[in-house]
Design an enzyme around this catalytic site. Structure first.
Site, PDB file in Angstrom:
ATOM      1  CB  ALA A 241      68.340 135.070  30.958  1.00 11.04           C
ATOM      2  CE  LYS A 242      72.892 127.194  28.858  1.00  9.35           C
ATOM      3  NZ  LYS A 242      72.150 125.880  29.988  1.00  9.35           N
ATOM      4  CB  VAL A 243      71.518 133.705  34.958  1.00  6.07           C
ATOM      5  CG1 VAL A 243      72.677 134.535  35.769  1.00  6.07           C
ATOM      6  CG2 VAL A 243      71.032 134.420  33.693  1.00  6.07           C
TER       7      VAL A 243
END
Ligand code: PMP
Length: 289
Positions: free
Chosen positions: A153-155
């Site tokens: 995930a691109k958090v």
């Protein structure tokens, strides 16, 4: 650099001037780093249209990231793609970088918030790395452990790791950091995936400890079309030292040449590697209608 008096942004279905946009200091995302975002590029095609590269894939990943972080993102991929094109049109942009960000409401707790916000902006952005080739150094910082976060995930919060690694590399006089996983195998750079070539084979790290880039998958397709052998396998920095060449891939990085790792230069000139040919094809592909 990012906006001026005329810049228009998208916020929760509304178009507003960037200079008038406001956000609160009590937002949960600001305190705890649980925003999710994307980095997307648009290119002027050879025919003069504007094309957002892999628009659907980026917004699908945004939805995936939001879901992983318990954030509600009540918009379809189609809607978000349309807004991204409208954003470019409203700002007269063609070759541009688009940044969607999902952030939560005011909340000092750690539970999810019912209401999330979708912000989208765009700006003109040129090449991220120079043509001279990137000098990489193996980082003292490892990638976040997949047992302690959602690596795919691109958090926003994950990028504190990238900030530490990149700045430590720069302090040592290098251009970029190459981060290892928890077991000492090469994972990726601070904001890009890593590939290297030895003989007729191209190697890259498998999924598990990396953000599996959308550019990485374009490179997979191009390797298939060229008949290049590509191996997703675990390897150590020592395996890279005698490589013929190497490159980084990412939305910002595009395909960028790597000149050296830990001060050891690769054997071939960039122009004599598969990476160079892939770079040429990639730059053509992104501007094809
Ligand atoms: N790894 C990391 C840590 C990144 O931040 C990025 C940039 N999004 C990438 C890899 C490359 O991903 P993409 O090709 O989807 O931009």
């Amino acid at each position: 650099m990012y906006y001026d008096d005329d810049t228009i942004i998208f916020l929760n279905g509304k178009w507003i001037y960037a200079r008038e946009a406001k956000t609160g200091l009590y937002k949960q995302s600001f305190h705890y780093g649980n925003g999710v975002f994307e980095g997307i590029r648009a290119y002027a095609t050879h025919e003069g249209h504007c094309k957002i590269l892999k628009a659907r894939e980026h917004f699908e990943r945004l939805q995936y990231s939001a879901e992983q972080m318990y954030m509600d993102l009540p918009y379809s991929v189609d809607e978000m793609v349309q807004w991204a094109y409208a954003l470019l049109a409203k700002n007269n942009l063609q070759d541009a970088y688009i940044r969607p960000l999902v952030f939560t409401e005011e909340n000092m707790g750690l539970q999810p918030e019912n209401k999330t916000n979708l912000f989208m902006c765009a700006w003109n952005w040129g090449q991220y790395f120079s043509d001279l080739g990137v000098n990489l150094v193996t980082s003292e910082f490892t990638r976040p452990d997949p047992r302690s976060c959602r690596v795919e995930a691109k958090v926003t919060g994950h990028y504190t790791n990238s900030i530490l690694a990149l700045n430590a590399a720069k302090k040592q006089g290098y251009d970029e950091a190459l981060l290892l996983d928890q077991e000492g195998f090469v994972a990726e750079a601070s904001g890009a995936n890593f590939f290297f070539q030895k003989g007729d084979v191209i190697f890259t790290a498998p999924r598990g400890n990396i953000l599996p880039g959308i550019t990485r998958s374009i490179v997979f397709d191009l390797c298939r079309e060229n008949g290049y052998t590509l191996r997703e396998t675990r390897f150590k920095p020592e395996d890279v030292y005698d490589a013929d060449g190497a490159f980084l891939t990412g939305t910002a990085a595009e395909i960028s040449a790597v000149s050296s790792l830990d001060g050891i230069a690769f054997k071939r000139l960039w122009k004599d590697t598969f990476g160079y040919r892939l770079q040429q094809q990639f730059m053509h592909y992104v501007r094809a209608a």
